[in-house]
Design an enzyme around this catalytic site. Structure first.
Site, PDB file in Angstrom:
ATOM      1  N   ASP A 141      25.473 -24.814  -8.319  1.00  0.00           N
ATOM      2  CA  ASP A 141      26.133 -24.309  -7.355  1.00  0.00           C
ATOM      3  C   ASP A 141      26.329 -22.590  -7.503  1.00  0.00           C
ATOM      4  OD1 ASP A 141      28.091 -24.458  -5.270  1.00  0.00           O
ATOM      5  OD2 ASP A 141      29.264 -26.264  -6.355  1.00  0.00           O
ATOM      6  N   ASP A 149      30.186 -26.727   3.020  1.00  0.00           N
ATOM      7  CA  ASP A 149      30.113 -28.287   2.658  1.00  0.00           C
ATOM      8  C   ASP A 149      30.400 -29.128   4.003  1.00  0.00           C
ATOM      9  OD1 ASP A 149      30.551 -27.353   0.078  1.00  0.00           O
ATOM     10  OD2 ASP A 149      31.881 -28.866  -0.437  1.00  0.00           O
ATOM     11  N   TRP A 154      25.066 -22.791  -0.477  1.00  0.00           N
ATOM     12  CA  TRP A 154      25.513 -22.944   0.810  1.00  0.00           C
ATOM     13  C   TRP A 154      24.962 -22.192   1.982  1.00  0.00           C
ATOM     14  CZ3 TRP A 154      29.703 -19.834  -2.349  1.00  0.00           C
ATOM     15  CH2 TRP A 154      30.069 -20.694  -3.267  1.00  0.00           C
ATOM     16  N   GLY A 155      23.526 -22.155   1.867  1.00  0.00           N
ATOM     17  CA  GLY A 155      22.758 -21.360   2.864  1.00  0.00           C
ATOM     18  C   GLY A 155      22.616 -19.871   2.904  1.00  0.00           C
TER      19      GLY A 155
HETATM   20  C1  GAL Z   1      30.776 -26.898  -3.906  1.00  0.00           C
HETATM   21  C2  GAL Z   1      29.749 -27.590  -3.337  1.00  0.00           C
HETATM   22  C3  GAL Z   1      30.150 -29.065  -3.270  1.00  0.00           C
HETATM   23  C4  GAL Z   1      30.782 -29.567  -4.511  1.00  0.00           C
HETATM   24  C5  GAL Z   1      31.919 -28.588  -5.162  1.00  0.00           C
HETATM   25  C6  GAL Z   1      32.207 -29.030  -6.655  1.00  0.00           C
HETATM   26  O1  GAL Z   1      30.579 -25.419  -3.929  1.00  0.00           O
HETATM   27  O2  GAL Z   1      29.395 -27.054  -2.177  1.00  0.00           O
HETATM   28  O3  GAL Z   1      29.224 -29.814  -3.109  1.00  0.00           O
HETATM   29  O4  GAL Z   1      29.549 -29.551  -5.574  1.00  0.00           O
HETATM   30  O5  GAL Z   1      31.406 -27.362  -5.133  1.00  0.00           O
HETATM   31  O6  GAL Z   1      33.426 -27.995  -6.886  1.00  0.00           O
END
Ligand code: GAL
Length: 408
Positions: A150, A220, A199-200
């Site tokens: 992430d 997301d 996130w692209g």
């Molecule tokens: C976001 C991610 C999600 C999930 C989440 C967990 O940044 O896009 O898919 O992993 O964090 O905190």
């Protein structure tokens, strides 16, 4: 930080670098389940992982190709131990992680975990920044097969670093490279699937294949129709970046949540399948309805998604059709398969009759008669065109092949 290949052999061509993580993993979009949309932090446990593995068997999902049980954010304790190691939360992993991966492997499945390129994960657990090599060694010792990475609490011009930086101090490449290199460093003992979740940002689709096996191309999927429209429509213009070993990840399949009706679930699954997104279920398999189960078990669609050619479908414009509208799902999609062509018809903005002449479909050539099969209705036919009456937000997915060659 530069990759070791760039440093040691600066003359390497881009083509050679694109095979950096070409380790036989991720040749097809990965299929599985993720804990995040089930119950966020509460689902990051051995209990959920093992219950889901059982469901993969009892619901026949494993036989259809669903393979990865992926635990997302919140699986560790809030701090590292005195030796700097990540500690699986004992309340969630009473027997540790290895006992779970061993069990999951014995069932013929694979196990994934989640980390973050910043100093904390998005939910505030320890991040991997500065610990890449030792953390990967730990993953290997536990038998982890898949690593989602992430982009929270990463280098940022804002201080202190916010969870989601709006003014990054550099390209995300910079903080994804050390983890990619750590994963490269263990290739001989463990071939991890590296899933980038930035996130692209920084047009990750243009370089994702040199860093990992799949990359999130958007923020997301929030589970609503607006998310399906936003992400699904954006997949069209980046289709050419997906291929064996590196795929655009449209995010988890947010089915079974009551935010989408059955038509919308069908379009969601169908569009993710033909654009060659990973098919990762973000739902509680204990509570799945028969209608959602029927969708996720559609073997014809799964076979299209898993076609060895690995080419993503995109939009095409038949004569007389309106131009695509930004952020809306265009009606006409097509993509090559190893033994034919897939055509997607999406009633993304209005119910109606949707028809295509095969001569207008990219890849089908100008003349000839074809055989076709539609994956949601099971209808089959022969000829030079297809036509379906489609309800609002529903989809038809048609496999088309030169007449006489079709294997149904
Ligand atoms: C976001 C991610 C999600 C999930 C989440 C967990 O940044 O896009 O898919 O992993 O964090 O905190």
């Amino acid at each position: 930080m530069k990759s070791w290949k760039t440093v040691i052999i600066p003359a390497l061509t881009i083509a050679q670098l694109t095979s950096a993580l070409d380790n036989g993993v991720g040749l097809k979009p990965h299929m599985g389940w993720s804990s995040w949309n089930v119950a966020q932090c509460n689902a990051a446990s051995a209990k959920y992982a093992l219950a889901t593995a059982d469901k993969f068997i009892s619901l026949g999902l494993k036989d259809l190709g669903y393979e990865y049980i992926n635990i997302d954010d919140c699986w560790s304790t809030k701090s590292r131990d005195s030796a700097g190691r990540l500690v699986p939360d004992p309340a969630k992993w009473p027997n540790g992680i290895k006992a779970v991966t061993d069990k999951i492997h014995s069932m013929g499945l694979k196990f994934g975990l989640y980390g973050c390129a910043g100093d904390k994960t998005c939910a505030g657990y320890p991040g991997n920044e500065g610990h890449e090599k030792s953390d990967v060694a730990q993953l290997v010792s536990w038998g982890v097969d898949f690593w989602k990475y992430d982009n929270c609490y990463t280098p940022c011009r804002q201080s202190p670093r916010p969870q989601t930086c709006t003014s990054p101090a550099g390209s995300t490449k910079t903080w994804y490279a050390p983890m990619r290199d750590a994963i490269l460093g263990v290739q001989n003992t463990k071939k991890l699937h590296f899933n980038l979740c930035n996130w692209g940002r920084d047009e990750v689709w243009t370089w994702g294949a040199t860093y990992g096996h799949s990359w999130r191309m958007s923020v997301d999927n929030w589970g609503d129709w607006a998310s399906v429209e936003r992400i699904g429509s954006a997949a069209a213009s980046i289709h050419q970046y997906s291929g064996p070993g590196g795929f655009n990840d449209l995010d988890m399949l947010y089915l079974g949540s009551s935010k989408l009706n059955t038509n919308q679930e069908k379009l969601h699954f169908g569009l993710w399948a033909i654009t060659k997104s990973p098919l990762v279920l973000g739902l509680d398999l204990d509570k799945i309805s028969n209608s959602t189960l029927t969708i996720i078990r559609n073997k014809g669609l799964i076979d299209i998604n898993q076609d060895p050619l690995g080419k993503a479908a995109t939009t095409f414009r038949p004569p007389g059709s309106a131009a695509p509208v930004n952020g809306k799902i265009y009606p006409y999609w097509a993509g090559p398969l190893s033994d034919g062509v897939v055509v997607g018809l999406c009633a993304g903005t209005s119910a109606g009759t949707y028809s295509v002449n095969f001569k207008d479909v990219p890849g089908l050539g100008g003349s000839g008669s074809y055989e076709w099969r539609e994956m949601y209705t099971g209808q089959t036919g022969k000829g030079t065109s297809v036509s379906f009456s489609i309800g609002l937000h529903d989809m038809r997915v048609i496999k088309v092949i030169k007449e006489t060659k079709m294997e149904m």
